[in-house]
Enzyme design. Structure first.
Site, PDB file in Angstrom:
ATOM      1  N   HIS A   1     -18.776 -38.376  -1.590  1.00 47.78           N
ATOM      2  CA  HIS A   1     -17.730 -37.728  -0.544  1.00 47.78           C
ATOM      3  C   HIS A   1     -18.052 -37.872   1.049  1.00 47.78           C
ATOM      4  O   HIS A   1     -17.321 -37.984   1.685  1.00 47.78           O
ATOM      5  CB  HIS A   1     -17.796 -36.230  -0.949  1.00 47.78           C
ATOM      6  CG  HIS A   1     -16.831 -35.463  -0.138  1.00 47.78           C
ATOM      7  ND1 HIS A   1     -15.670 -35.456   0.021  1.00 47.78           N
ATOM      8  CD2 HIS A   1     -17.289 -34.329   0.475  1.00 47.78           C
ATOM      9  CE1 HIS A   1     -15.115 -34.664   0.789  1.00 47.78           C
ATOM     10  NE2 HIS A   1     -16.224 -33.793   1.116  1.00 47.78           N
TER      11      HIS A   1
ATOM     12  N   HIS B   1      -4.454 -14.221  -5.964  1.00 50.20           N
ATOM     13  CA  HIS B   1      -4.112 -15.625  -5.901  1.00 50.20           C
ATOM     14  C   HIS B   1      -2.793 -16.052  -6.992  1.00 50.20           C
ATOM     15  O   HIS B   1      -2.117 -16.704  -6.440  1.00 50.20           O
ATOM     16  CB  HIS B   1      -5.251 -16.585  -6.225  1.00 50.20           C
ATOM     17  CG  HIS B   1      -4.868 -17.844  -6.489  1.00 50.20           C
ATOM     18  ND1 HIS B   1      -5.335 -18.890  -7.448  1.00 50.20           N
ATOM     19  CD2 HIS B   1      -4.299 -18.873  -5.369  1.00 50.20           C
ATOM     20  CE1 HIS B   1      -4.799 -19.894  -7.062  1.00 50.20           C
ATOM     21  NE2 HIS B   1      -4.484 -20.169  -6.080  1.00 50.20           N
TER      22      HIS B   1
ATOM     23  N   HIS C   1     -13.363 -24.750   5.208  1.00 44.06           N
ATOM     24  CA  HIS C   1     -13.240 -26.447   5.067  1.00 44.06           C
ATOM     25  C   HIS C   1     -12.302 -26.763   4.030  1.00 44.06           C
ATOM     26  O   HIS C   1     -11.698 -28.026   4.504  1.00 44.06           O
ATOM     27  CB  HIS C   1     -14.795 -26.836   4.635  1.00 44.06           C
ATOM     28  CG  HIS C   1     -14.868 -28.146   4.510  1.00 44.06           C
ATOM     29  ND1 HIS C   1     -14.708 -29.129   5.487  1.00 44.06           N
ATOM     30  CD2 HIS C   1     -15.215 -29.130   3.646  1.00 44.06           C
ATOM     31  CE1 HIS C   1     -15.079 -30.189   5.111  1.00 44.06           C
ATOM     32  NE2 HIS C   1     -15.520 -30.496   4.098  1.00 44.06           N
TER      33      HIS C   1
ATOM     34  N   GLU D   1      -8.432 -13.184  -8.271  1.00 46.45           N
ATOM     35  CA  GLU D   1      -7.541 -14.253  -9.252  1.00 46.45           C
ATOM     36  C   GLU D   1      -6.179 -13.755  -9.210  1.00 46.45           C
ATOM     37  O   GLU D   1      -5.362 -14.472  -9.027  1.00 46.45           O
ATOM     38  CB  GLU D   1      -8.386 -14.212 -10.344  1.00 46.45           C
ATOM     39  CG  GLU D   1      -7.498 -15.133 -11.436  1.00 46.45           C
ATOM     40  CD  GLU D   1      -7.332 -16.574 -11.065  1.00 46.45           C
ATOM     41  OE1 GLU D   1      -6.659 -17.204 -11.700  1.00 46.45           O
ATOM     42  OE2 GLU D   1      -8.002 -16.926 -10.174  1.00 46.45           O
TER      43      GLU D   1
END
Length: 346
Positions: free
Chosen positions: A247, A77, A305, A74
């Protein structure tokens, strides 16, 4: 625009792609709450607690065990996002200094989006991964990436000859493909933030059916907590199925629009490279989506992805930008003739 600005804009674009991928990695590895506070981690702005006394104090203060690996994910990031914010601030300052030659408002808008991203990052932690906030945070990251791509594309366009005008129908198709892709990214974020990706383990069907049992009402209620309905009840499998299946169905529309757009670009010499890039990114993204379903969401493929969605967005945006470029304005023939006649008389 100065060389410094150009290099900084390109570096910021690449860094934004890294930040988007890191955000996906943090979310998909269940490290989104690796730090219970913001902007620091267990009260530390630099690093995470690693000494025994630091860990003891952090656990006593925050009432939960310190998981250093998740906390480091975290914080890395956050550091990358912070560096990106500084780069965008520098771009805004450079653009504002040159406002006499061109408008700086796109850079100012980008700075505002980043400020909103910081707020959403804080709320993601303090609201315990509420799906609507997590999805908004993802869309904010994609919007930041898109705006940086526009900055780079705009600068490239100003340094080369104006392009040939393309048919209006192609511009409409470009706009529809870009809109459909942005909606699909939002749906993908909703799947991820609700942890609904693994609810359908088969392809092309879902749970062995072309139309599985679904609960669309609770699936798309925005104001609710993670894993719960608006009333606080446990979110059903039918609701998760509705999220996933929507989706997947919308991916078919993106395939038709973006694929059709790419094929139209492919047959024109002046846009062929854009069509090739768009179709390559589209096919790669579809392949990654199918692989994630069949292999039950391995972390590397799931992150790929998300990165693929960012690359497809950039490819579609670049093609759309090219399609909307216009050639240099030309006066109608009578006006041009009148101008030449007037100059000859003088």
């Amino acid at each position: 625009m100065t060389r410094t600005y150009r290099r900084l804009a390109l570096a910021a674009l690449l860094l934004a792609l890294v930040v988007v991928s890191l955000g996906a990695y943090v979310r998909l590895s269940d490290a989104g709450l690796g730090c219970p506070d913001w902007p620091g981690c267990y009260g530390q702005l630099v690093g995470v607690p690693d000494e025994a006394h630091e860990i003891h104090a952090a656990e006593h203060r925050f009432g939960q065990p310190v998981e250093a690996p998740k906390a480091w994910k975290e914080m890395i990031h956050r550091y990358a996002a912070g560096l990106l914010g500084l780069a965008i601030l520098a771009l805004a300052v450079l653009a504002w200094r040159e406002r006499g030659r061109r408008s700086p408002w796109l850079e100012v808008l980008l700075l505002a989006v980043v400020a909103g991203q910081a707020l959403l990052g804080m709320l993601t932690v303090t609201r315990l991964l509420k799906p609507v906030i997590v999805t908004s945070h993802l869309l904010g990251g994609m919007s930041t990436l898109a705006l940086l791509a526009v900055l780079v594309l705009r600068d490239m366009a100003t340094r080369r000859a104006q392009a040939k005008v393309l048919p209006g129908g192609l511009r409409l198709l470009a706009a529809l493909a870009l809109l459909a892709l942005f909606i699909q990214i939002a749906l993908g974020g909703w799947v991820s933030s609700n942890y609904a990706a693994a609810i359908c383990a088969d392809f092309p069907t879902c749970q062995g059916s072309w139309w599985p049992e679904m609960d669309a009402h609770h699936a798309f209620t925005l104001d609710r907590e993670l894993g719960a309905t608006a009333n606080g009840a446990l979110l059903s499998g039918a609701a998760l199925t509705a999220i996933h299946w929507t989706h997947r169905l919308f991916a078919g529309l993106v395939l038709v629009l973006a694929g059709g757009f790419g094929l139209r670009l492919l047959v024109r010499a002046e846009t062929r490279v854009y069509g090739q890039c768009l179709l390559t990114a589209l096919l790669l993204q579809i392949g990654l989506g199918i692989a994630n379903v069949l292999l039950q969401l391995p972390l590397a493929l799931a992150v790929a992805h998300n990165t693929g969605a960012a690359l497809l967005l950039c490819a579609t945006l670049a093609a759309t930008f090219r399609v909307f470029q216009r050639s240099e304005a030309r006066q109608p023939y009578p006006a041009a003739g009148f101008t030449r006649h007037f100059q000859a008389v003088r």
